[in-house]
Design a protein around this motif. Sequence first.
Motif, short mmCIF file in Angstrom:
data_model
loop_
_atom_site.label_atom_id
_atom_site.label_comp_id
_atom_site.label_asym_id
_atom_site.label_seq_id
_atom_site.Cartn_x
_atom_site.Cartn_y
_atom_site.Cartn_z
N VAL A 180 0.92 -1.10 -0.01
CA VAL A 180 0.13 0.11 0.14
C VAL A 180 0.67 1.10 -0.08
CG1 VAL A 180 -1.93 1.32 1.09
CG2 VAL A 180 -1.87 -1.15 1.31
N LEU A 181 0.63 2.15 -0.91
CA LEU A 181 1.15 3.61 -0.81
C LEU A 181 0.08 4.56 -0.59
CD1 LEU A 181 2.78 1.74 -2.77
CD2 LEU A 181 3.93 3.86 -3.89
N VAL A 182 0.68 5.50 0.10
CA VAL A 182 -0.37 6.54 0.49
C VAL A 182 -0.04 7.85 -0.57
CG1 VAL A 182 -1.24 8.07 2.29
CG2 VAL A 182 -0.17 6.09 2.92
N ASP A 183 -0.79 7.46 -1.66
CA ASP A 183 -0.68 8.26 -2.93
C ASP A 183 -1.35 7.55 -4.07
OD1 ASP A 183 -0.42 10.43 -4.59
OD2 ASP A 183 1.95 10.36 -4.27
N THR A 184 -1.68 8.29 -5.15
CA THR A 184 -2.35 7.51 -6.37
C THR A 184 -1.33 7.42 -7.27
OG1 THR A 184 -3.33 9.70 -6.85
CG2 THR A 184 -4.87 7.99 -5.65
N ILE A 185 -0.84 6.10 -7.65
CA ILE A 185 0.47 6.28 -8.58
C ILE A 185 -0.19 5.26 -9.62
CG2 ILE A 185 2.67 5.22 -8.98
CD1 ILE A 185 2.58 7.58 -6.99
N THR A 186 -0.23 5.89 -10.81
CA THR A 186 -0.60 5.03 -12.04
C THR A 186 0.89 4.63 -12.72
OG1 THR A 186 -0.59 6.74 -13.71
CG2 THR A 186 -2.63 6.57 -12.34
N THR A 187 0.45 3.69 -13.86
CA THR A 187 1.57 3.12 -14.37
C THR A 187 2.27 4.49 -15.57
OG1 THR A 187 0.31 2.61 -16.33
CG2 THR A 187 0.77 1.00 -14.67
N ALA A 188 1.65 5.60 -15.44
CA ALA A 188 2.38 6.75 -16.31
C ALA A 188 3.54 7.01 -15.74
CB ALA A 188 1.21 7.89 -16.29
N VAL A 189 3.63 6.98 -14.18
CA VAL A 189 4.99 7.49 -13.75
C VAL A 189 5.73 6.24 -13.34
CG1 VAL A 189 3.69 9.36 -12.43
CG2 VAL A 189 4.05 7.28 -11.32
N PHE A 190 5.70 5.13 -13.96
CA PHE A 190 6.40 3.84 -13.61
C PHE A 190 7.79 4.32 -14.44
CE2 PHE A 190 3.52 0.18 -12.29
CZ PHE A 190 2.97 1.01 -11.61
N LYS A 191 8.99 3.87 -13.81
CA LYS A 191 10.19 3.99 -14.78
C LYS A 191 11.09 3.05 -14.35
CE LYS A 191 12.38 7.07 -11.24
NZ LYS A 191 12.97 8.44 -11.02
N ASP A 192 12.23 3.03 -14.89
CA ASP A 192 13.15 1.87 -14.50
C ASP A 192 14.01 2.15 -13.29
OD1 ASP A 192 14.96 -0.25 -14.36
OD2 ASP A 192 16.06 0.14 -15.98
N GLY A 193 13.18 2.07 -12.11
CA GLY A 193 13.83 2.39 -10.79
C GLY A 193 12.59 2.32 -9.71
N LYS A 194 12.74 2.98 -8.76
CA LYS A 194 11.86 3.01 -7.46
C LYS A 194 10.74 4.07 -7.72
CE LYS A 194 13.63 6.88 -4.56
NZ LYS A 194 14.44 7.43 -5.36
N LEU A 195 9.61 3.78 -7.29
CA LEU A 195 8.46 4.47 -7.36
C LEU A 195 8.52 5.99 -6.44
CD1 LEU A 195 5.47 2.15 -7.06
CD2 LEU A 195 6.33 3.19 -9.07
N PRO A 196 8.15 7.24 -6.84
CA PRO A 196 8.26 8.12 -6.13
C PRO A 196 8.12 8.18 -4.45
CG PRO A 196 6.50 8.48 -7.62
CD PRO A 196 6.97 7.12 -7.85
N VAL A 197 7.01 7.54 -4.24
CA VAL A 197 6.75 7.67 -2.91
C VAL A 197 6.93 6.14 -2.22
CG1 VAL A 197 5.26 9.36 -2.85
CG2 VAL A 197 4.44 6.95 -3.30
N PRO A 198 7.43 5.89 -0.96
CA PRO A 198 7.47 4.67 -0.25
C PRO A 198 6.19 4.09 -0.04
CG PRO A 198 7.97 6.41 1.36
CD PRO A 198 7.65 7.11 0.01
N THR A 199 6.39 2.74 0.38
CA THR A 199 5.15 1.90 0.82
C THR A 199 5.02 2.26 2.35
OG1 THR A 199 6.46 0.33 1.60
CG2 THR A 199 5.84 0.06 -0.60
N MET A 200 3.76 2.00 2.65
CA MET A 200 3.47 2.25 4.20
C MET A 200 4.20 1.64 5.34
SD MET A 200 -0.75 2.31 4.45
CE MET A 200 -0.64 2.80 6.11
N LEU A 201 5.04 0.58 4.56
CA LEU A 201 6.20 -0.05 5.61
C LEU A 201 7.37 0.73 5.77
CD1 LEU A 201 6.60 -2.75 6.97
CD2 LEU A 201 7.81 -3.82 5.02
N GLY A 202 7.50 1.82 4.62
CA GLY A 202 8.78 2.56 4.78
C GLY A 202 9.70 2.15 3.75
N GLN A 203 9.66 1.22 2.93
CA GLN A 203 10.45 0.94 1.65
C GLN A 203 10.05 0.94 0.59
OE1 GLN A 203 11.84 -3.51 2.17
NE2 GLN A 203 11.83 -3.34 4.37
N PHE A 204 10.81 1.40 -0.42
CA PHE A 204 10.35 1.66 -1.78
C PHE A 204 10.19 0.40 -2.60
CE2 PHE A 204 12.39 5.57 -0.45
CZ PHE A 204 11.54 6.51 -0.86
#
Length: 567
Positions: free
Chosen positions: A110-134
């Motif tokens: 779970v991420l506290v943000d709305t992230i669509t595949t439009a912002v996916f890239k070869d690397g980490k997502l822009p916000v961490p998960t609720m666990l604190g890891q990316f």
Amino acid sequence: MNRRFLLTMIATMILLVSLLITACKKIEINPYTTEDVNIVGYLEKYPDSFSLFKQILDRTGNSAFLNAYGAYTVFAPTNSGVRTWLTKINAASVDAANLDVLKDMVKFHVLVDTITTAVFKDGKLPVPTMLGQFLVTGVGDQNGTSSYLINRQAFITKSNVKVGNGIIHEINNVLEPSTLTLAKQLEAKPEYSIFVQAMKETGYYDVLNTVDPDTTKRWMTVIAESNRALADSGITSYAALKTRYSQTGNPANANDSLHMYMAYHVITGIKFLGDIITSPAHATLQPQEVISVQLKDQDVVLNEAEFNGVFEKGITLNRTTSDNAATNGVWHDAKAHFTLKFRKPTAVYWDVATQPEILKMAAYYRKASYTWTRQSESDQPFKEMTWGWGSLASTNIFTYYYNSSSSNSITGYGAQNNDAINLPLGLPARPTYWELTTPPIIKGKYKIWICYIQRKQSSSSNNLNKVSVNGDDLPNTMNFTVTRPSGTDAELEAINWKRYTESTNAIYAGRMVGVYDFKTTQRQTIRFTNLAGTQNDNYLDMIHFIPVDQPQWKRRFRTDGTWYDEP
């Protein structure tokens, strides 16, 4: 037009579209939209796919908040993926699984943000998960079709499912978070035993084994060297490494060269490969020393440069064995041995549009313009850039401007990367200053060039600015409304001007605002302060920091971001 002809035309068009779809191998996205339910409601609608994940949400007490108002992104594993995971953790059922393990599992999806595949890239997502890891995204092959791959663990089978309180991406496996620190992960791999022993002897094992509860201080990035990479340079044991570098005999001493070697392999912050390539240099834990970066034919190359006509081949990072997430950062695998070099000043050609907040907007960066509007003086949308508050509310905006059309009168003629950043400036109603944090600059004396796209909002527009570095004013002013003078390159340099792009159009102007002696190798602060005039159309393209003893005008930049040197 008769009916038979019309039917024939429709059939032909359908056939052509089918052929085009068949011929193009593309990422399977499968978007789906429903706003009549929230996240939990959607899972309940499809029990054949998500009853087990819904059961986990119920048992961990997460169903209530994921069914309430909010903005979340959930990577929802299917029943088959959950069953495989339960078997892996030796749990006969959801009820038999350890509750804490289930809670962490949910937080990691779970991420506290709305992230669509439009912002996916070869690397980490822009916000961490609720666990604190990316989470890390990429593209992989699934049954002959390219699909999004999450954390190298699960494929997205249906993406961008829009529900009342967020976005759902359906995945075929459970995502498993990192449970080990950087130090423990490397220690668990015998092929890095020499590097790990050096970590322990220098004291960096303890540093890399710490998970700071303050996430602003937690993250580190390690460039690790395997035993094989060291052996290629004649180092086959820790004793050999110590003999080569430890001139004091005490690697724990901060002045010992082995200690410096290890500090130089740790970058501050969490930098996946996709993050590393966005900046020309990265600060390390060795004070005043940076690692330079280039992207060459999709290879991430460190510390490749030419000094005094001597080419120094860089070190390539191994993509397939890099981007390894840990509880306190990420580590990468270097294909060869490298150590710090006390470098001479090196030119930095900074594309100012590469602000982290712009780069993470994959749907806009180098695709379309985007405008931020500040709601109040305390509202700061950027971490590494700020500007004054204008009394005229409509001018408290900042724009990332992109247009690649060759007929575009701002960026299309010849701006580097076809983009620029724009901010209104001027007394009395507009912001009176604009401040940016630079990439790391190696200590030394540099000429500083402000490269901008001249615009004159009206015939009376004027925007005179002084420029300061780290609070020190530079001697020459610059004005966003002034075009580059005519003359040869040598003549222009003599009067503190240059042409910095491939285009000869005078609106692309490089203005030398002064010489500055950087005393330390680090990120610096550069500030524009309005002295007179006002206008909204102030387009900043690049800032060049060039050592005083190096050519100032030979490098030209193209609209695709590449460059060449004039003979």
